[in-house]
Design an enzyme around this catalytic site. Structure first.
Site, short mmCIF file in Angstrom:
data_model
loop_
_atom_site.label_atom_id
_atom_site.label_comp_id
_atom_site.label_asym_id
_atom_site.label_seq_id
_atom_site.Cartn_x
_atom_site.Cartn_y
_atom_site.Cartn_z
N HIS A 27 -0.67 -44.10 -103.75
CA HIS A 27 0.44 -44.30 -102.81
C HIS A 27 1.74 -44.51 -103.58
CE1 HIS A 27 -2.71 -45.01 -99.80
NE2 HIS A 27 -1.77 -44.79 -98.89
N HIS A 28 2.85 -44.45 -102.81
CA HIS A 28 4.19 -44.70 -103.33
C HIS A 28 4.29 -46.11 -103.96
CE1 HIS A 28 4.98 -47.28 -99.79
NE2 HIS A 28 4.21 -46.41 -99.16
N THR A 74 -1.29 -52.62 -92.33
CA THR A 74 -2.51 -52.86 -93.11
C THR A 74 -2.38 -54.16 -93.91
OG1 THR A 74 -1.64 -51.56 -94.98
CG2 THR A 74 -2.98 -50.39 -93.34
N LYS A 96 4.36 -49.73 -101.92
CA LYS A 96 3.25 -50.23 -101.09
C LYS A 96 2.80 -51.61 -101.57
CE LYS A 96 -1.20 -48.96 -99.12
NZ LYS A 96 -0.80 -49.44 -97.79
P1 NAD Z 1 8.49 -50.81 -94.72
O1 NAD Z 1 8.63 -51.97 -95.67
O2 NAD Z 1 9.30 -49.57 -95.00
O3 NAD Z 1 8.83 -51.27 -93.21
C1 NAD Z 1 8.34 -52.46 -92.66
C2 NAD Z 1 9.27 -52.87 -91.52
O4 NAD Z 1 8.74 -54.05 -90.91
C3 NAD Z 1 10.71 -53.21 -91.98
O5 NAD Z 1 11.64 -52.66 -91.06
C4 NAD Z 1 10.76 -54.75 -91.91
O6 NAD Z 1 12.07 -55.24 -91.59
C5 NAD Z 1 9.78 -54.99 -90.74
N1 NAD Z 1 9.19 -56.33 -90.76
C6 NAD Z 1 8.57 -56.96 -91.79
N2 NAD Z 1 8.18 -58.20 -91.44
C7 NAD Z 1 8.57 -58.36 -90.15
C8 NAD Z 1 8.47 -59.42 -89.21
N3 NAD Z 1 7.89 -60.59 -89.54
N4 NAD Z 1 8.97 -59.24 -87.97
C9 NAD Z 1 9.58 -58.07 -87.62
N5 NAD Z 1 9.71 -57.02 -88.46
C10 NAD Z 1 9.21 -57.17 -89.71
O7 NAD Z 1 6.92 -50.47 -94.69
P2 NAD Z 1 6.21 -49.13 -94.18
O8 NAD Z 1 5.99 -48.18 -95.33
O9 NAD Z 1 6.89 -48.63 -92.95
O10 NAD Z 1 4.75 -49.70 -93.81
C11 NAD Z 1 4.59 -50.71 -92.84
C12 NAD Z 1 3.09 -50.97 -92.66
O11 NAD Z 1 2.46 -49.79 -92.14
C13 NAD Z 1 2.35 -51.31 -93.97
O12 NAD Z 1 1.37 -52.27 -93.66
C14 NAD Z 1 1.71 -49.97 -94.36
O13 NAD Z 1 0.57 -50.14 -95.15
C15 NAD Z 1 1.36 -49.44 -92.98
N6 NAD Z 1 1.18 -47.99 -92.89
C16 NAD Z 1 0.20 -47.56 -92.05
C17 NAD Z 1 0.00 -46.21 -91.85
C18 NAD Z 1 -1.05 -45.77 -90.87
O14 NAD Z 1 -1.25 -44.56 -90.66
N7 NAD Z 1 -1.71 -46.71 -90.22
C19 NAD Z 1 0.78 -45.25 -92.53
C20 NAD Z 1 1.79 -45.71 -93.39
C21 NAD Z 1 1.99 -47.09 -93.55
#
Ligand code: NAD
Length: 281
Positions: free
Chosen positions: A147-148, A92, A151
């Site tokens: 949210h946590h 997102t 975020k």
């Molecule tokens: P997080 O920070 O725990 O994990 C993100 C991951 O992406 C990490 O492993 C990081 O190393 C990796 N990353 C970041 N930039 C990168 C890049 N340029 N290239 C490769 N890897 C990269 O975050 P999260 O809580 O897992 O959330 C990730 C995303 O998913 C956020 O945008 C969040 O809002 C979204 N999200 C969506 C849903 C849904 O249902 N659509 C649910 C939860 C979270």
């Protein structure tokens, strides 16, 4: 048929949940995991390749699942377009330029984007659209989300999608649901007629709570969803990947997979492939 899946962001909160979910499904085979920018090189984990090269995922997978960051999602969409490999993205916080680039890539690859993969939230989106249509413009709409504390985007993508669904129910453009485009308060701080407001709470480990409040004269309607565990998003994303495998290039959303598009808004059926597939963290 077994669907080969690559997971980007595999070491993140959502990526780990997706990997766990995929292990449990007999119709899915994990072919590669993308490590984060801070972890270089190649290795193997429980028989699955772990790589720092995004292209390696698109070379081996039928569908890549992405939960990372906006700039990475744009890169993955381009790789999807170049390889023809389908992409399911839950990342997102994309800005308009980044979203436009993902939409463009959707001309050459099947891309399903959803800000929320839970069944319950997708039902909430449909109910919000219906309620906004039924209740009319004199009911004020406020969207509350929590949210946590980790975020990084606010309001959440789901809150914005709920706002867009409410705007759609009122036959208004989704842009009307963005408080940056249409301020909720006037300069004196008084609520503007027809505005859609957002309230954001952050703290602890909350996976995601959303409420849509319709406040009318002397009564209120409140529609709410609370996520108990982020595995609900992971299960939805893996199901979306299985559904998307083999589909024609285009932009898809969870409503397409769940068959909620038409019933959500009988006056304005949403086309099967929407120009901007943000559905609804
Ligand atoms: P997080 O920070 O725990 O994990 C993100 C991951 O992406 C990490 O492993 C990081 O190393 C990796 N990353 C970041 N930039 C990168 C890049 N340029 N290239 C490769 N890897 C990269 O975050 P999260 O809580 O897992 O959330 C990730 C995303 O998913 C956020 O945008 C969040 O809002 C979204 N999200 C969506 C849903 C849904 O249902 N659509 C649910 C939860 C979270």
């Amino acid at each position: 048929m077994t669907v080969k899946i690559g997971v980007a962001g595999a070491t993140g909160r959502m990526g780990r949940a997706v990997v766990t979910c995929a292990w449990d499904r007999p119709d899915v085979q994990l072919c590669a995991l993308l490590s984060g920018p801070d972890s270089a090189g190649e290795r193997e984990q429980a028989g699955v390749r772990v790589t720092d090269r995004p292209k390696a995922l698109f070379d081996c997978a039928d569908v890549v699942i992405d939960f990372t960051a906006p700039e990475a999602t744009v890169r993955f969409a381009q790789l999807a377009a170049d390889s023809g490999t389908a992409l399911v993205s839950g990342t997102t916080g994309l800005d308009a330029r980044q979203q436009a680039m993902v939409d463009l890539a959707g001309e050459r690859a099947a891309i399903l984007q959803a800000a929320n993969f839970s069944l319950g939230v997708n039902l909430l989106l449909a109910l919000t659209r219906t309620a906004a249509r039924a209740l009319g413009a004199d009911w004020d709409i406020e969207i509350l989300e929590m949210h946590h504390r980790q975020k990084v985007d606010a309001p959440s993508g789901t809150a914005l999608a709920l706002g867009a669904a409410a705007a759609d129910g009122r036959d208004r453009s989704p842009a009307d649901a963005l408080s940056s485009d249409r301020p909720v308060f006037d300069r004196k701080g008084k609520r503007q007629d027809g505005a859609i407001g957002y309230a954001v709470l952050r703290g602890g480990t909350v996976p995601g709570d959303h409420s849509v409040i319709f406040a009318g004269p002397d009564e209120r309607v409140m529609l709410s969803h609370a996520a108990g565990d982020r595995s609900i998003f992971a299960k939805g994303a893996v199901s979306a990947a299985v559904w998307l495998a083999g589909k024609a290039p285009g932009r898809y959303g969870m409503a397409d997979m769940l068959g909620l598009s038409v019933h959500a808004n009988p006056k304005q059926p949403v086309p099967a492939r929407r120009p901007a597939g943000q559905d609804g963290d």
